[in-house]
Enzyme design. Structure first.
Site, PDB file in Angstrom:
ATOM      1  N   SER A 124       0.667  -1.372   0.059  1.00  0.00           N
ATOM      2  CA  SER A 124      -0.015   0.047   0.063  1.00  0.00           C
ATOM      3  C   SER A 124       0.821   1.101  -0.086  1.00  0.00           C
ATOM      4  O   SER A 124       1.953   1.219   0.796  1.00  0.00           O
ATOM      5  CB  SER A 124      -0.963  -0.313   1.408  1.00  0.00           C
ATOM      6  OG  SER A 124      -1.526   1.261   1.424  1.00  0.00           O
ATOM      7  N   TYR A 149      -1.995  -1.203  10.917  1.00  0.00           N
ATOM      8  CA  TYR A 149      -2.305  -1.590   9.558  1.00  0.00           C
ATOM      9  C   TYR A 149      -0.984  -1.414   8.732  1.00  0.00           C
ATOM     10  O   TYR A 149      -0.303  -2.174   7.841  1.00  0.00           O
ATOM     11  CB  TYR A 149      -3.502  -1.221   9.031  1.00  0.00           C
ATOM     12  CG  TYR A 149      -3.597  -1.361   7.587  1.00  0.00           C
ATOM     13  CD1 TYR A 149      -3.949  -2.449   6.854  1.00  0.00           C
ATOM     14  CD2 TYR A 149      -3.445   0.040   6.641  1.00  0.00           C
ATOM     15  CE1 TYR A 149      -4.087  -2.461   5.502  1.00  0.00           C
ATOM     16  CE2 TYR A 149      -3.605  -0.127   5.425  1.00  0.00           C
ATOM     17  CZ  TYR A 149      -3.647  -1.357   4.834  1.00  0.00           C
ATOM     18  OH  TYR A 149      -3.703  -1.134   3.438  1.00  0.00           O
ATOM     19  N   LYS A 153       1.997  -3.666   6.689  1.00  0.00           N
ATOM     20  CA  LYS A 153       2.494  -3.530   5.128  1.00  0.00           C
ATOM     21  C   LYS A 153       4.012  -3.398   4.860  1.00  0.00           C
ATOM     22  O   LYS A 153       4.624  -4.058   4.359  1.00  0.00           O
ATOM     23  CB  LYS A 153       1.622  -2.670   4.367  1.00  0.00           C
ATOM     24  CG  LYS A 153       0.212  -2.865   4.282  1.00  0.00           C
ATOM     25  CD  LYS A 153      -0.096  -4.181   3.476  1.00  0.00           C
ATOM     26  CE  LYS A 153      -1.435  -4.543   3.418  1.00  0.00           C
ATOM     27  NZ  LYS A 153      -1.916  -5.746   2.702  1.00  0.00           N
TER      28      LYS A 153
HETATM   29  C1  UD1 Z   1      -7.211   4.883   3.948  1.00  0.00           C
HETATM   30  C2  UD1 Z   1      -6.264   4.403   4.828  1.00  0.00           C
HETATM   31  C3  UD1 Z   1      -4.833   3.934   4.261  1.00  0.00           C
HETATM   32  C4  UD1 Z   1      -5.376   2.659   3.099  1.00  0.00           C
HETATM   33  C5  UD1 Z   1      -6.573   3.135   2.254  1.00  0.00           C
HETATM   34  C6  UD1 Z   1      -7.012   1.902   1.631  1.00  0.00           C
HETATM   35  C7  UD1 Z   1      -6.516   6.098   6.670  1.00  0.00           C
HETATM   36  C8  UD1 Z   1      -6.061   7.207   7.301  1.00  0.00           C
HETATM   37  N1  UD1 Z   1      -5.635   5.628   5.437  1.00  0.00           N
HETATM   38  O1  UD1 Z   1      -6.505   5.981   2.799  1.00  0.00           O
HETATM   39  O2  UD1 Z   1      -4.053   3.674   5.059  1.00  0.00           O
HETATM   40  O3  UD1 Z   1      -4.200   2.023   2.517  1.00  0.00           O
HETATM   41  O4  UD1 Z   1      -7.413   3.850   3.069  1.00  0.00           O
HETATM   42  O5  UD1 Z   1      -7.904   2.368   0.502  1.00  0.00           O
HETATM   43  O6  UD1 Z   1      -7.555   5.561   7.082  1.00  0.00           O
HETATM   44  N2  UD1 Z   1     -12.749  11.132   3.364  1.00  0.00           N
HETATM   45  C9  UD1 Z   1     -13.715  12.002   3.930  1.00  0.00           C
HETATM   46  N3  UD1 Z   1     -14.871  11.672   4.257  1.00  0.00           N
HETATM   47  C10 UD1 Z   1     -15.071  10.059   4.735  1.00  0.00           C
HETATM   48  C11 UD1 Z   1     -13.815   9.421   4.292  1.00  0.00           C
HETATM   49  C12 UD1 Z   1     -12.897   9.709   3.796  1.00  0.00           C
HETATM   50  O7  UD1 Z   1     -13.726  13.297   3.612  1.00  0.00           O
HETATM   51  O8  UD1 Z   1     -16.121   9.621   5.026  1.00  0.00           O
HETATM   52  C13 UD1 Z   1     -11.643  11.788   2.863  1.00  0.00           C
HETATM   53  C14 UD1 Z   1     -10.356  11.529   3.661  1.00  0.00           C
HETATM   54  O9  UD1 Z   1     -10.104  12.573   4.611  1.00  0.00           O
HETATM   55  C15 UD1 Z   1      -9.153  11.569   2.629  1.00  0.00           C
HETATM   56  C16 UD1 Z   1     -10.156  11.029   1.387  1.00  0.00           C
HETATM   57  O10 UD1 Z   1     -11.297  11.108   1.573  1.00  0.00           O
HETATM   58  O11 UD1 Z   1      -8.778  12.801   2.085  1.00  0.00           O
HETATM   59  C17 UD1 Z   1      -9.680   9.544   1.035  1.00  0.00           C
HETATM   60  O12 UD1 Z   1      -9.882   8.645   2.373  1.00  0.00           O
HETATM   61  P1  UD1 Z   1     -10.081   7.145   2.209  1.00  0.00           P
HETATM   62  O13 UD1 Z   1     -10.690   6.747   1.241  1.00  0.00           O
HETATM   63  O14 UD1 Z   1     -10.220   6.752   3.675  1.00  0.00           O
HETATM   64  O15 UD1 Z   1      -8.653   6.851   1.741  1.00  0.00           O
HETATM   65  P2  UD1 Z   1      -7.320   7.454   2.381  1.00  0.00           P
HETATM   66  O16 UD1 Z   1      -7.212   8.289   3.641  1.00  0.00           O
HETATM   67  O17 UD1 Z   1      -6.056   7.686   1.533  1.00  0.00           O
END
Ligand code: UD1
Length: 338
Positions: A124, A149, A153
């Site tokens: 990842s 997690y 990795k």
């Molecule tokens: C997350 C994990 C990462 C993992 C990946 C798998 C965290 C901190 N990181 O990455 O370790 O490998 O998923 O796909 O959880 N967001 C919102 N609202 C939401 C959900 C997300 O605003 O309800 C935003 C987050 O702040 C971020 C973006 O959407 O800016 C993507 O979030 P997410 O899909 O959770 O992925 P990652 O944080 O990149």
């Protein structure tokens, strides 16, 4: 050629099974169905018109794995099986280290026993930690992970690297995924999270289908074009095809190689919301809330190495990612549950 796919019933695993079969490989799937179900494999068969062997087996079960390697002739392994929720990993670190790290060691031990030394590993972008600037390149220092997690990795990458150093007959590809979204264009397989989704796209699609009232956008004061977090979203079918290229590569070489699998383009949370609304003609209510602890502003790949060495690049754009996510969600409002 026969490929063992661990965790083959999961989101990325099931899409990779389809592409492996399409590319002419035989597959053997193992999964403990902790976070997945058999129905996804039934649908892989249906989509490809092919039956394949699958075993309900845990990668920590050395005897069970040995039995499979004795029965099936395995040429290489694509290793997905593992626990994958960041928040849960902070609450249950021992389970994460035992399943992900312990399970991988057991799997490698059995592979070695049966002379199978070729592996593609599901890593990842989280291994780049908090401090490397995007675009992220494979040569940047990994580590500095912020949750168990991510640390599993990183640890597995180190273990597989040491394994290769000790015995150059191994051939290993470490694939660092960015943010996989979307679904197979048939709408028959896709992401089926347990409970309330943690990740952005499954959350948006559950708002779209009416299961959740609104999206919480975690912060709009980041240093990005609209203040919301920027990520490198990649269509899961492009990601799956990357695994076929990686399997071709490990079968041809004896090396340890690391590849980013991303598009190289960053989209913000609001870019994704807007694209989803436009492509699917659905309104996604949202509210700006506080930042989520541990999030960074921007994370996207430089995918040049995978293009140069594997001849792979992502072909599907953000519209297809949003369209295919919604097709899967609307055709399967309860995921694989009837
Ligand atoms: C997350 C994990 C990462 C993992 C990946 C798998 C965290 C901190 N990181 O990455 O370790 O490998 O998923 O796909 O959880 N967001 C919102 N609202 C939401 C959900 C997300 O605003 O309800 C935003 C987050 O702040 C971020 C973006 O959407 O800016 C993507 O979030 P997410 O899909 O959770 O992925 P990652 O944080 O990149």
């Amino acid at each position: 050629m026969s490929i063992l796919v661990t965790g083959g019933a999961g989101y990325i695993g099931s899409h990779t099974c389809v592409e492996l079969i399409k590319a002419g490989y035989d597959i053997v799937v193992i999964d403990n169905f902790y976070n997945s179900c058999k129905e996804s494999l039934v649908r892989v068969s249906e989509l490809t018109g092919k039956d394949f062997a699958f075993y309900e087996c845990d990668i920590r079960d050395e005897e069970g794995l040995s039995h499979i390697f004795e029965k099936e002739k395995i040429d290489a392994v694509v290793h997905f099986a593992g626990l994958k929720a960041v928040g849960e990993s902070c609450a249950m670190p021992l389970e994460y280290y035992e399943n992900n790290v312990g399970g991988t060691i057991t799997l490698c031990r059995v592979m070695k026993k049966y002379g199978c030394k070729k592996m593609v590993f599901s890593s990842s972008a989280t291994v780049y930690g908090m401090n490397n600037p995007s675009p992220l390149v494979e040569t940047m220092p990994a580590g500095g992970t912020t949750n168990p997690y991510g640390t599993t990795k990183f640890m597995i990458e180190l273990i597989l690297s040491d394994l290769y150093k000790a015995d150059n007959e191994w051939s290993v590809c470490l694939l660092r995924y960015f943010n996989p979204i979307g679904a197979h264009e048939s709408g028959r397989i896709g992401e089926d999270p347990n409970g309330i989704p943690n990740n952005l796209m499954p959350y948006i699609s559950q708002v779209a289908i009416g299961k959740l009232p609104k999206l919480n956008v975690y912060g709009n004061d980041y240093d990005t074009h609209d203040g919301t977090g920027v990520r490198d979203y990649i269509h899961v079918v492009d990601l799956a095809i990357g695994h076929i290229k990686a399997i071709d590569h490990v079968l041809e070489t004896q090396s340890l190689d690391i590849y980013n699998l991303g598009t190289g383009t960053g989209y913000s949370v609001l870019d994704i919301v807007n694209a989803f609304q436009k492509v699917n003609n659905i309104t996604i209510p949202y509210e700006i809330v506080d930042r989520r602890p541990g999030d960074i502003a921007t994370c996207y790949s430089n995918p040049a190495k995978a293009l140069a060495e594997l001849n792979w690049k992502a072909e599907r754009g953000i519209e297809e990612m949003c369209r295919d996510t919604w097709r899967w969600q609307s055709m399967n409002p309860n995921g694989y549950k009837a």
